[in-house]
Scaffold this active site. Sequence first.
Site, short mmCIF file in Angstrom:
data_model
loop_
_atom_site.label_atom_id
_atom_site.label_comp_id
_atom_site.label_asym_id
_atom_site.label_seq_id
_atom_site.Cartn_x
_atom_site.Cartn_y
_atom_site.Cartn_z
CG HIS A 70 5.52 -70.88 24.04
ND1 HIS A 70 5.05 -70.73 22.52
CD2 HIS A 70 6.67 -70.08 23.97
CE1 HIS A 70 5.58 -69.89 22.07
NE2 HIS A 70 6.73 -69.22 22.74
CG ASP B 279 10.02 -68.98 26.45
OD1 ASP B 279 9.34 -69.69 25.74
OD2 ASP B 279 11.42 -69.12 26.27
CG HIS C 246 16.20 -67.80 26.24
ND1 HIS C 246 15.18 -67.00 26.91
CD2 HIS C 246 15.49 -68.78 25.57
CE1 HIS C 246 14.10 -67.78 26.73
NE2 HIS C 246 14.29 -68.94 25.92
CB SER D 7 15.02 -71.72 19.76
OG SER D 7 15.34 -70.31 19.65
CG HIS E 118 14.54 -73.76 25.52
ND1 HIS E 118 13.35 -73.82 25.79
CD2 HIS E 118 14.74 -72.34 25.18
CE1 HIS E 118 12.61 -72.79 25.43
NE2 HIS E 118 13.60 -71.61 25.25
#
Lengths: 346, 346
Positions: free
Chosen positions: A27, A24, A204, A177, A206
């Site tokens: 990115h 990740d 997961h 996401s 962010h």
Amino acid sequence: MNTPTHQPADARGHVLIHDPSLRDGHHAVRHQLGAGQLRAYAEAANTAGVPVVEVGHGNGLGASSLQAGQALLADDEMLAVVREALTDSRMAVFMLPGWGTTADLRKAIARQVDVVRVGTHCTESDLAERHLGFLRDAGVEAQGVLLMSHMATPERLAKECAQLVSYGASAVGIFDSSGHYLPADVTERITAIREAVDVPVAFHGHNNLGMAVANSIAAVEAGASTLDACARGFGAGAGNTQLEVLVPVLERMGFRTGIDLYGLLDAADIADRELMPAPPTIDSVAVVSGLAGVFSGFKSRVLDISRREGVDPRDVFFELGRRQAVAGQEDLIVDVALALREAQRD
Amino acid sequence: MNTPTHQPADARGHVLIHDPSLRDGHHAVRHQLGAGQLRAYAEAANTAGVPVVEVGHGNGLGASSLQAGQALLADDEMLAVVREALTDSRMAVFMLPGWGTTADLRKAIARQVDVVRVGTHCTESDLAERHLGFLRDAGVEAQGVLLMSHMATPERLAKECAQLVSYGASAVGIFDSSGHYLPADVTERITAIREAVDVPVAFHGHNNLGMAVANSIAAVEAGASTLDACARGFGAGAGNTQLEVLVPVLERMGFRTGIDLYGLLDAADIADRELMPAPPTIDSVAVVSGLAGVFSGFKSRVLDISRREGVDPRDVFFELGRRQAVAGQEDLIVDVALALREAQRD
């Protein structure tokens, strides 16, 4: 010196930490990590006892391309370097059906990958059927994960997760996401999924709304047993859950990770120094894309097109959110910008 | 364009936002903000509708000195510039008795300060008695706030807050000066304080454990009605609660701040560009000082002394935490480092 022990009030079970810093995080550096960088971080994470280290192009196996960005190294090179560094930790890869193929999976298996995560949009788990089945038959641990999961109801996510299990997933997970969740959103979704499946559930996060650590705690309190986190939060935009913050917070709350704190802080310092120009921060665009629930990968396109059309990029993000734009629908950005420009003229 | 409205599920009352970017942020730039910087941010915060803007040396009125750092501007100059910029927002100052004096308060009152916060260590509210009384008699809103509040029990904090009210404080607050709290810690303390006093209660968070926004939410849910937050989290070490993240999160949860989102994001962008070399991030030292519950202002001294004595600065932080070191006890750093060095030799 020994790492000080932080004796918790009560033991609350084990949490499996899954570290996608080298996937990740890619990115944030246009997929340009080199062999020395991958090795340095993987060795440090291995020494710290991080149980699973994920590596690859930001969009996973087979994604290196003009459209998604050419990675510096081929998948196969990345896996070879990291495999050698991980004497104790397990090695994971990510794949999005369409970008990645069965041929890519075969090559990863030849490189002794331990865990493969197959990701789909949150309402499209059926796209993972073939690859999950292939992995199950190959005897490789296969997980199914749902991206942009805030776009589906808890019930729908539970149904999609049950479907992933029926395809052969030995664990399932949801990705926030666009960094849109608040803790209560996570609690509700993980609870629904836990009621629907008997396999481990992953979360997961962010950090667009500053909630990545708090959301991860909410996830384990609702029954998730795997948490994703990256050194310094290394990832696109506002970044992921910050690994070396999450782990001691979990330990202080009585959860167990098996990770050595000082080793983990050393690994994070290496990541800070060697992998990234600067750790992720929450800029104003990240706040807006998180609020709007839009994939943060849209950022540079939204800024460019908004400037060209003379509209406020924040309005573009909120309108993309209302239209439920997902990755791959970059054409919508132009439509939205033109519509806003017309509205301004009225 | 209009700012999009984020219609919440239910209205949950008003939260007063208190913005110390131009005071706590000063710690991050060695108190070197100039008049143009103060004006640019204060005007933007005023335009956004931020209700209270605090300004001054990081340690408050009268603190500019060789020991605490010489500010670029005198208190009086800072107040003059910010007063002129704040046509709608109220202007606040901070003072620590000992650093600040009644003479400093008189000068601030002459500059038309609206709110004065008098801070003491969490168990020493009696040090604020004289100044709170002076301010009450002068007809200026006086608040009493407790620093390093994790070092006292909820009961003790409640007692100290009641004492602050008896001295004339029209509001009280607790500071998580070392960024040590998790949300449950905040809930417990704010609840105890709310039961002990009838005045508004404030919470001031730091982000060492990635919990500043979540802790602030816990505070308002437990009955706090004022939250401190800084643009981009501008502050020492891991920084404060990030203002432009906190506000939309509160609004999404149904709280009301009266602040315009786009104006606030603009103010944060100005702060990012004009006030700070880079936004705060959570480095490994910040994680350790937060876990240890040690004032982050010790950082550079701890790193210097640890290097000189050949000990791990993380061990020094944890031992300082065990010894309950507080600001002003910098001599303890040497004692701890020497003790650790001796222990290594044994």
